[in-house]
Design an enzyme around this catalytic site. Structure first.
Site, PDB file in Angstrom:
ATOM      1  N   GLN A 204      33.634  -7.216 -21.328  1.00 22.82           N
ATOM      2  CA  GLN A 204      32.146  -6.829 -21.055  1.00 22.82           C
ATOM      3  C   GLN A 204      31.788  -6.651 -22.470  1.00 22.82           C
ATOM      4  O   GLN A 204      32.073  -5.633 -22.952  1.00 22.82           O
ATOM      5  CB  GLN A 204      31.922  -5.719 -19.970  1.00 22.82           C
ATOM      6  CG  GLN A 204      32.738  -6.052 -18.821  1.00 22.82           C
ATOM      7  CD  GLN A 204      32.182  -7.403 -17.967  1.00 22.82           C
ATOM      8  OE1 GLN A 204      31.027  -7.317 -17.459  1.00 22.82           O
ATOM      9  NE2 GLN A 204      32.472  -8.374 -18.072  1.00 22.82           N
ATOM     10  N   ALA A 245      25.854  -1.582 -11.381  1.00 25.30           N
ATOM     11  CA  ALA A 245      26.792  -2.625 -11.906  1.00 25.30           C
ATOM     12  C   ALA A 245      26.457  -3.377 -13.175  1.00 25.30           C
ATOM     13  O   ALA A 245      25.337  -3.288 -13.447  1.00 25.30           O
ATOM     14  CB  ALA A 245      27.347  -3.755 -10.770  1.00 25.30           C
ATOM     15  N   HIS A 246      27.078  -4.093 -13.756  1.00 25.09           N
ATOM     16  CA  HIS A 246      26.738  -5.064 -15.033  1.00 25.09           C
ATOM     17  C   HIS A 246      25.593  -5.843 -14.984  1.00 25.09           C
ATOM     18  O   HIS A 246      25.478  -6.407 -13.530  1.00 25.09           O
ATOM     19  CB  HIS A 246      27.853  -5.840 -15.733  1.00 25.09           C
ATOM     20  CG  HIS A 246      28.624  -6.901 -14.534  1.00 25.09           C
ATOM     21  ND1 HIS A 246      29.626  -7.454 -15.082  1.00 25.09           N
ATOM     22  CD2 HIS A 246      28.366  -7.082 -13.288  1.00 25.09           C
ATOM     23  CE1 HIS A 246      30.129  -8.369 -14.074  1.00 25.09           C
ATOM     24  NE2 HIS A 246      29.009  -8.210 -13.069  1.00 25.09           N
ATOM     25  N   ASN A 247      24.825  -5.953 -15.853  1.00 26.82           N
ATOM     26  CA  ASN A 247      23.759  -6.809 -15.792  1.00 26.82           C
ATOM     27  C   ASN A 247      22.487  -6.530 -14.923  1.00 26.82           C
ATOM     28  O   ASN A 247      21.567  -7.462 -14.698  1.00 26.82           O
ATOM     29  CB  ASN A 247      24.228  -8.298 -15.442  1.00 26.82           C
ATOM     30  CG  ASN A 247      25.350  -9.010 -16.295  1.00 26.82           C
ATOM     31  OD1 ASN A 247      25.551  -8.464 -17.427  1.00 26.82           O
ATOM     32  ND2 ASN A 247      26.230  -9.665 -15.670  1.00 26.82           N
TER      33      ASN A 247
END
Length: 348
Positions: A204, A245-247
């Site tokens: 990431q 969470a990511h994004n």
């Protein structure tokens, strides 16, 4: 100790001075049932006003619908919303920053990389760590054991409580407050599984960008993006134990209650509200002005503003009906079994 004059000088649109001495003094704020002759008190009901008057509270902030007595020695303000009145006045009594008092602004046990840039009047607590080329804005405060990794940024007058972690290249805007044990910039959860069944980590390499005037509760986790940015918009407020969470992109002015979670690559619009334990699936989009009731699950896009609830998600009015009907399912099944038996049919 706060005088009525100080409250008047706030020039808040949510408060109106009515009567009394501008030199009236309150040393504390108490609810009506516990107020005394030194208390500022907020009252929204006639009964509460009577209690405050009997206790001789020096400063009373009353809802504008109440009848203010003309023969009282107290000092009166009115407000159209008790909560907004509290939001205006209570910062005057908030001694939160006293928790961070220490002999020197930069504690001698703090570890600060020589290339880090600290603005004016920055406070750094015991055993805090600031990495290379990190930037800490004017008037910011970092509590004990805070970690700000390399190239991360903290905006002016932001407060990071003890044990906050801010990962490399991530940024927190100005006038933010991050409560203890929150992690900003942990790795997103991303793995690829090969034919051998072994999960392989996808690094990431993105970051987290948090806007201005954002508040994040204790024990939250906000993952860095895979390649770009995980974002939280200006003025958004988040309760404890939330996971982003990511994004994920969360808009401005959102209110998010405890244990909220949102999976990767989802987008949430502006002015949204979420009750406790709401879950939002991955890769969904929510438009502006969406309200989701507690313990609901969002698995598809929401394209129309409004109130929603339940799982599967429905308009809130329908979700409440569904919830009410669930209590009758056992009885309905028993009744249906009796009907089938009476008709000589075998229930499958």
């Amino acid at each position: 100790m706060i005088t009525a004059e100080v409250i008047k000088d706030l020039n808040s649109s949510d408060l109106s001075f009515v009567s009394g001495s501008s030199q009236a003094v309150a040393t504390k704020v108490r609810p009506p049932e516990f107020c005394d002759s030194e208390s500022l008190v907020f009252v929204s009901k006639k009964e509460q006003l009577e209690i405050a008057l009997k206790a001789q509270a020096p400063i009373i902030v009353a809802h504008k619908a109440l009848q203010i007595p003309t023969d009282s020695a107290g000092t009166f303000f009115t407000t159209g919303s008790i909560q907004l009145g509290m939001a205006a006045i209570l910062p005057l009594f908030d001694g939160k920053m006293n928790r961070f008092n220490q002999e020197t602004k930069i504690h001698p046990t703090a570890s600060i990389h020589p290339s880090a840039h600290l603005g004016k009047n920055v406070g750094v607590g015991p055993f805090a760590v600031i990495g290379e080329h990190a930037k800490i804005g004017d008037g910011a405060t970092l509590g004990a054991h805070v970690v700000v990794e390399c190239f991360a940024e903290v905006g002016d007058h932001s407060l990071l409580h003890p044990h906050v972690f801010l990962g490399a290249y991530c940024s927190v805007g100005s006038h933010c407050e991050i409560h203890p044990n929150t992690t900003i910039g942990s790795d997103g959860f991303a793995f690829a599984t090969g034919k051998d069944g072994v999960p392989k980590k996808i690094p990431q390499i993105g970051k987290v960008v948090i806007g201005n005037n954002v508040e994040i509760g204790a024990n939250c986790a906000i993952d860095r993006a895979a390649l770009t940015e995980t974002k939280i918009g200006n003025n958004t407020k988040m309760d404890n134990l939330c996971h982003i969470a990511h994004n994920v992109v969360i808009g401005a002015n959102c209110l998010i209650a405890a244990k909220f979670s949102v999976a990767g690559s989802s987008t949430i619009g502006n002015n949204c509200m979420f009750g406790g334990e709401v879950a939002v699936s991955d890769h969904v989009q929510l438009c502006d002005h969406v309200i989701v009731a507690g313990r609901s699950a969002v698995t598809n896009d929401i394209t129309e503003p409004g109130q929603y609830g339940g799982y599967p998600l429905e308009p809130l009015r329908d979700a409440l009906k569904t919830l009410a009907n669930k209590t009758h399912i056992t009885r309905i099944r028993k009744d249906m079994a009796r009907v089938l038996k009476h008709l000589g049919l075998n229930a499958e």
